[in-house]
Motif scaffolding. Structure first.
Motif, PDB file in Angstrom:
ATOM      1  N   PHE A 274       0.835  -1.201   0.000  1.00 12.07           N
ATOM      2  CA  PHE A 274       0.000   0.000   0.000  1.00 12.07           C
ATOM      3  C   PHE A 274       0.870   1.252   0.000  1.00 12.07           C
ATOM      4  N   SER A 276       0.401   5.856  -0.620  1.00 12.27           N
ATOM      5  CA  SER A 276      -0.516   6.976  -0.796  1.00 12.27           C
ATOM      6  C   SER A 276      -0.298   7.629  -2.155  1.00 12.27           C
ATOM      7  N   GLN A 281      -4.898   6.024   0.058  1.00 17.44           N
ATOM      8  CA  GLN A 281      -4.107   4.804   0.016  1.00 17.44           C
ATOM      9  C   GLN A 281      -4.536   3.933  -1.152  1.00 17.44           C
ATOM     10  N   THR A 282      -3.578   3.445  -1.912  1.00 18.83           N
ATOM     11  CA  THR A 282      -3.860   2.604  -3.073  1.00 18.83           C
ATOM     12  C   THR A 282      -3.061   1.311  -2.970  1.00 18.83           C
ATOM     13  N   THR A 296       0.128   0.745 -10.282  1.00 14.76           N
ATOM     14  CA  THR A 296      -1.038   0.931  -9.416  1.00 14.76           C
ATOM     15  C   THR A 296      -2.067  -0.136  -9.778  1.00 14.76           C
ATOM     16  N   LEU A 298      -4.938  -1.054  -7.744  1.00 17.06           N
ATOM     17  CA  LEU A 298      -6.312  -0.685  -7.406  1.00 17.06           C
ATOM     18  C   LEU A 298      -6.324   0.632  -6.650  1.00 17.06           C
ATOM     19  N   ALA A 299      -7.147   1.554  -7.121  1.00 14.79           N
ATOM     20  CA  ALA A 299      -7.369   2.826  -6.441  1.00 14.79           C
ATOM     21  C   ALA A 299      -8.863   3.098  -6.465  1.00 14.79           C
ATOM     22  N   LYS A 300      -9.362   3.706  -5.398  1.00 17.00           N
ATOM     23  CA  LYS A 300     -10.775   4.038  -5.302  1.00 17.00           C
ATOM     24  C   LYS A 300     -10.903   5.519  -4.964  1.00 17.00           C
ATOM     25  N   ASP A 304      -9.764   4.841   0.895  1.00 15.50           N
ATOM     26  CA  ASP A 304      -8.476   4.158   1.008  1.00 15.50           C
ATOM     27  C   ASP A 304      -8.653   2.670   0.710  1.00 15.50           C
ATOM     28  N   VAL A 305      -7.847   2.142  -0.195  1.00 13.86           N
ATOM     29  CA  VAL A 305      -7.771   0.691  -0.372  1.00 13.86           C
ATOM     30  C   VAL A 305      -6.952   0.162   0.797  1.00 13.86           C
TER      31      VAL A 305
END
Length: 661
Positions: A274, A276, A281-282, A296, A298-300, A304-305
């Motif tokens: 993980f 930032s 947080q990705t 990268t 997964l990012a939302k 924060d992932v």
């Protein structure tokens, strides 16, 4: 199968409380049926850690074919519990016991030890090395299994552990090695060999799931022996024993900056971790081939992932998760992605589905599924037959109780910031003019999520509306929302908590004369500090194991290596006294009820004793209830039942409500 297992587990559960607890308090206060559960490599048995009398716990091994269940390991000493148990072979287990001792030097001290035991309860042996008379120190941690050696038939594992140097006085066999290293340990014979020699400053190792240590983290200390604020992450390329620098992590209080590795995918030759990106947080993958390539995964946006989904004995990465209004899981593995879709159709009323464990070949999966109105239940899924069978429920005591739905809501903060929260209304209520409770979460570096909450559900069952705000300082919403954590930024965090109470009144949900606040740990701190900031808002305050004085909290860590991080989390300046409810007890006008275990290592019982003393000195109404030999969680069904009844009675009396039916 499941009925027989349930019957045996319930037979080993705590007996009916000796006090006259209400039926609701007894049911909601009962500890979970399953503290932890794991599946044998062949998928034919489960090992379950369940509650026993008082605060005790035991490991039960159950056949998934016959339902036969047998207790194989029991812990019932004060301030001791079993925390996890996993299979090394189809007939051998390794379990972890956690113990708190009261020492003369630093007070309460917690340590862990690993124990190996056969699935029939025989051949019990301590896997953690025992302290010798020549040892120059004492290892609090008993070791961590970092690789289950999936191809090993004899139950060998890789265990990271602390090496303690020995005095050579009167002995030529004394060991001078110290630091953190890795052993290969046969869990049957206890034979061990060194895989990674101990290194001063080493704090963690990660393997590729195939017996190869590929990641090492190191952390220095300052001149006073405290932990440094920088962690170096080192890696190895395949087939090479040399360490290379991957990156560094900087620690400042509760906040870390830099890529934090979690798991290795040997086939892709990457490490997942993980980091930032843009304040959130990705999930990132970094190549271990020497190229330093970064991806990268997964990012939302806006969240924060924060979780990695791993399955099997090689801890294979198949997905990741994050929480918005509800927790969501994104699967990378096509098979698990399809399985998640199928499970959503098979058990539509239980949307919170987690993969708990898998057989060695991953043909059988142990799953957990739950919701806001279902505490959850465990299932076994057979990929070959596509059969999904229930193993056992988490809280069978609540099977006949109608639970309350939980609704995500948004609270406008004083500055216009939207504060996410969860509202739980009594079943069948119109949601108007109710006695209500604001219930801030603990932490403070944590958050509430949508799902079952035994404390909120108890209060809803007794007729209260419950609001759980994720105030600023909560995790999961990015660095800007986190602010400087709930201690340094307490005016913002407590402001959000109090705004949540005002929102309940403005919406007509709560009667202004029947609004209370209840919290545990940091939530207890927030409950008390809310009464300092706005004495007229809440008519009753309940705090369980609360922090009450920030300077006292800082002082509790002066003898521990983590002191600089705690010191930075609390900070220095006028906010420390202003943010300590025990220092401003005279401002609190609402009656206060405190609960605390005298074996609490997270927050000393002295915090509650100080608060009670200051309130009494200010002629305020306060009651402190202490529980002997219980820690922060108060993991005792009888105690929890008594506490729930005491809370309910206190709130009703204080707010002029009729006694509970």
């Amino acid at each position: 199968m499941s009925k027989r297992m349930i019957a045996v587990l319930l037979a080993c559960a705590p007996a009916a409380p000796l006090h006259a607890a209400s039926d609701a308090a007894t049911r909601f206060g009962a500890r979970e049926n399953v503290g932890q559960i794991s599946l044998s490599p062949d998928g034919k048995h489960v090992a379950v850690i369940g509650p026993t009398k008082g605060a005790g716990s035991a490991v039960f091994v159950a056949s998934l074919e016959t339902g036969d269940l047998k207790p194989v390991l029991t812990v019932d000493a004060a301030l001791q519990r079993l925390t996890d148990c996993h299979w090394t072979t189809n007939t051998r287990l390794v379990c972890r016991a956690y113990t708190i001792n009261n020492t003369s030097v630093v007070g309460l001290l917690g340590y862990t030890r690993l124990v190996a035991v056969d699935a029939d309860g025989k051949n019990q042996q301590q896997l953690s090395l025992r302290k010798t008379d020549r040892a120059l120190g004492f290892a609090l941690g008993g070791g961590d299994i970092i690789d289950w050696q999936a191809d090993s038939a004899n139950g060998s594992v890789l265990m990271a552990r602390a090496y303690v140097a020995e005095t050579n006085t009167g002995s030529l066999a004394a060991s001078t090695r110290q630091g953190y290293g890795v052993d290969r340990v046969d869990t049957v014979t206890l034979k061990r060999t060194t895989v990674e020699p101990p290194r001063d400053g080493a704090i963690a190792y990660i393997t590729d799931g195939r017996g190869n240590v590929r990641i090492m983290e190191t952390r220095g200390t300052d001149n006073d022996g405290y932990r440094g604020n920088t962690i170096r992450v080192l890696y190895r390329t395949k087939g090479n024993r040399d360490w290379r620098l991957l990156n560094t992590i900087t620690i400042s209080g509760s906040v870390s900056t830099g890529f934090e590795p979690v798991a290795i995918d040997s086939d892709r030759d990457v490490v997942y971790g993980f980091d930032s990106v843009g304040g959130f947080q990705t999930l990132v993958a970094m190549s271990l081939d020497g190229s330093m390539k970064r991806e990268t995964v997964l990012a939302k946006p806006g969240a924060d992932v924060d979780t990695l989904v791993q399955v099997g004995r090689q801890n294979r990465v198949v997905g990741a998760g994050f929480a918005t209004d509800r927790r969501e899981t994104h699967y990378f593995d096509p098979q698990f992605k399809a399985l998640a879709t199928a499970l959503a159709k098979a058990i539509p009323g239980l949307p919170l589905v987690n993969i708990v464990d898998a057989s060695a070949d991953e043909s059988k999966l142990l799953l957990f599924a739950g919701s806001d109105i279902d505490p959850g239940r465990y299932y076994l899924f057979d990929k070959a037959t596509r059969h999904l069978g229930e193993v056992l429920p988490q809280r069978p005591q609540l099977a006949e109780i109608k639970l309350a739905t939980v609704k995500p809501v948004s609270i406008p903060g004083a500055d216009g910031t939207a504060i996410p929260a969860y509202l739980t209304l009594p079943p069948g209520s119109d949601g108007k003019g109710l006695p209500a409770i604001v219930m801030p979460h603990g932490g403070p570096d944590a958050r509430d999520e949508w799902g079952f909450d035994w404390l909120a559900q108890f209060f809803a069952n007794r007729g209260y509306a419950v609001l759980q705000p994720n105030f600023r300082g909560s995790t999961g919403y990015g660095s800007a929302f986190f602010k400087d954590n709930g201690f340094k930024s307490w005016p913002t965090a407590i402001g959000d908590v109090n705004d949540s109470g005002r929102w309940l009144i403005k919406q007509g949900i709560a009667s202004s004369d029947k609004l209370a606040i209840v919290g545990w740990s940091y939530g207890g701190y927030a409950a008390l500090q809310s009464g300092v900031v706005d004495p007229a808002l809440f008519k009753a305050i309940v705090a369980v194991a609360p922090v009450t004085d920030l300077e006292s909290l800082r002082g509790e860590f002066t003898d521990f290596t983590s002191f600089p991080q705690v010191d930075a989390q609390i900070g220095r300046g006028p906010h420390v006294v202003a943010g300590s409810p025990a220092q401003r007890a005279q401002r609190i006008t609402a009656p206060v009820l405190l609960f605390h275990g005298d074996g609490d290592r997270n927050v000393s019982v002295n915090e509650s004793r100080l608060m009670a003393s200051r309130l009494r000195a200010a002629n305020k109404k306060v009651e402190l209830i202490e529980y002997h030999n219980l820690d922060h969680q108060l993991d005792d069904s009888d105690v929890r039942a008594a506490m729930l009844d005491r809370m309910d009675g206190f709130l009703r009396t204080t707010m002029g409500m009729p006694p509970a039916p």
